[in-house]
Design an enzyme around this catalytic site. Sequence first.
Site, PDB file in Angstrom:
ATOM      1  N   THR A 122       0.860  -1.224   0.014  1.00  0.00           N
ATOM      2  CA  THR A 122      -0.246  -0.048  -0.121  1.00  0.00           C
ATOM      3  C   THR A 122       0.818   1.186  -0.162  1.00  0.00           C
ATOM      4  OG1 THR A 122      -0.223  -0.176   2.316  1.00  0.00           O
ATOM      5  CG2 THR A 122      -2.108  -1.030   1.102  1.00  0.00           C
TER       6      THR A 122
ATOM      7  N   LYS B 125       4.166  -7.260   3.713  1.00  0.00           N
ATOM      8  CA  LYS B 125       3.790  -5.768   3.440  1.00  0.00           C
ATOM      9  C   LYS B 125       3.491  -5.094   4.879  1.00  0.00           C
ATOM     10  CE  LYS B 125       0.589  -3.577   3.420  1.00  0.00           C
ATOM     11  NZ  LYS B 125      -0.422  -2.359   4.295  1.00  0.00           N
TER      12      LYS B 125
ATOM     13  N   THR C 244      -0.601  -2.890  10.482  1.00  0.00           N
ATOM     14  CA  THR C 244      -0.954  -3.437   9.256  1.00  0.00           C
ATOM     15  C   THR C 244      -0.092  -4.110   8.516  1.00  0.00           C
ATOM     16  OG1 THR C 244      -2.211  -1.309   9.122  1.00  0.00           O
ATOM     17  CG2 THR C 244      -1.945  -2.437   7.004  1.00  0.00           C
TER      18      THR C 244
ATOM     19  N   GLU D  93       6.621   4.579   7.116  1.00  0.00           N
ATOM     20  CA  GLU D  93       5.745   5.952   6.407  1.00  0.00           C
ATOM     21  C   GLU D  93       6.653   6.967   6.891  1.00  0.00           C
ATOM     22  OE1 GLU D  93       1.286   4.391   5.600  1.00  0.00           O
ATOM     23  OE2 GLU D  93       1.749   5.703   7.409  1.00  0.00           O
TER      24      GLU D  93
ATOM     25  N   ASN E  88      -0.387  10.377   5.739  1.00  0.00           N
ATOM     26  CA  ASN E  88      -1.632   9.899   6.728  1.00  0.00           C
ATOM     27  C   ASN E  88      -2.900  11.024   6.675  1.00  0.00           C
ATOM     28  OD1 ASN E  88      -1.413   6.979   7.697  1.00  0.00           O
ATOM     29  ND2 ASN E  88       0.610   7.938   8.122  1.00  0.00           N
TER      30      ASN E  88
ATOM     31  N   THR F 243      -8.312   9.686   0.819  1.00  0.00           N
ATOM     32  CA  THR F 243      -8.628  10.467  -0.467  1.00  0.00           C
ATOM     33  C   THR F 243      -7.455  10.518  -1.430  1.00  0.00           C
ATOM     34  OG1 THR F 243      -7.996  12.430   0.655  1.00  0.00           O
ATOM     35  CG2 THR F 243     -10.207  12.092   0.455  1.00  0.00           C
TER      36      THR F 243
END
Length: 408
Positions: free
Chosen positions: A161, A187, A198, A281, A403, A408
Amino acid sequence: MDKWSWIEGGIAAPRGFRATGVKAEVKYPDKYDVALVYSEVPAQAVGVFTRNKVKAHPLILTKKHLQNGIAQAMVANSGNANACVGKPGDEAAWAMAVKTAEVLGIAPEDVLVASTGVIGVELPVESVTRGIEKASLEIAEKISPEEMTQNSHQAALAIMTTDTAVKEAACELSTEHGVIRLGAMAKGSGMIHPNMGTMLGFITTDAAIPAAELQELLREAVEDSFNMVTVDGDTSTNDMVLVLANGKSGITLNPEEWAEFRRMFWAVCQKLAQDIARDGEGATKFLEVQVLGAAAVEDARKIAKSICGSSLVKTALYGEDANWGRILAAAGYSGAEFIPDQVEIYLGHVLVAKEGQGVHFSEVEAKEVLSKKDVLIKLLLQEGQAQATAWGCDLTHDYVTINGDYRT
């Protein structure tokens, strides 16, 4: 010396496994987003799952399908978590299993299903099932070993992702009766916290291992790998690690070989866990926290994870600030039993605190340690022989950017 070694091949390196990833336009038009892993024969199958009370629809289905300890395929999509959407989510997860079973000629109950992506949005089932059909055609083709490796790589791409790097591994163990192989992919980048995050992990092996022994091995390995990673303190609804052992090597391990296989299995899990931490991230630094000399392993684990998960420690790491007080404070609220006045803290090789107090140290040397891509924090509790290691990353402005508009 280890009797095993790293090899190429990814998730499909073991005998009797095929894998691929395809572009199905689940969310984006030009991204690999459906992965399929297939065993030529039914395999012993086990898994571990998120401890979040809110669980995604495919996770619930997969736990049900694992009750008999047998599976023959794993299918996963990225771009949509298929979580928290009610009955349509259950139907979508089942549709993925049914389509996979149909194209591979196996029972739907022998298909394990996973999804990752945005929570609360219905899965575009038609796109995913078209992707499964496409993937099955690629798996059925007669291709070269190089092409099989490339297809395995595409499977690893398809489960990503916000990941910026592919996470895959393969290795082989020489035994008295031949070679046993292990393949894996994972992942994870954000929404990562101890007790799973996640992260999706898929592991295959051609060893002959009963499900009960495989489950115990996975549980133990996860405790010292995936459950020792934290990026941001959030635990996901979708994460799982699944293992298939199809026995195609024809080799049953003797006790000495089992011990070596266990070390190889743990090494793969720890490599993937570290890869996840490195790819946090927005991260610019990889953090390793070692806690030594604890009275109990669980205390060492609690302290290591608490330090890795501290937002203040992570921001100090980003700012390259030798703020050792934040480290000791994070240990103190971890819930672990230890004596603060006995603790020594090191940043790399630099001693910054002793007997629970700061010592005079070179800010220049400490800054040099913290300026590196990989940073080690070490705590000596001096209470026993237990130890643990956790992995994480710094917390940056980019994490907020990624994040802030993820949905969106």
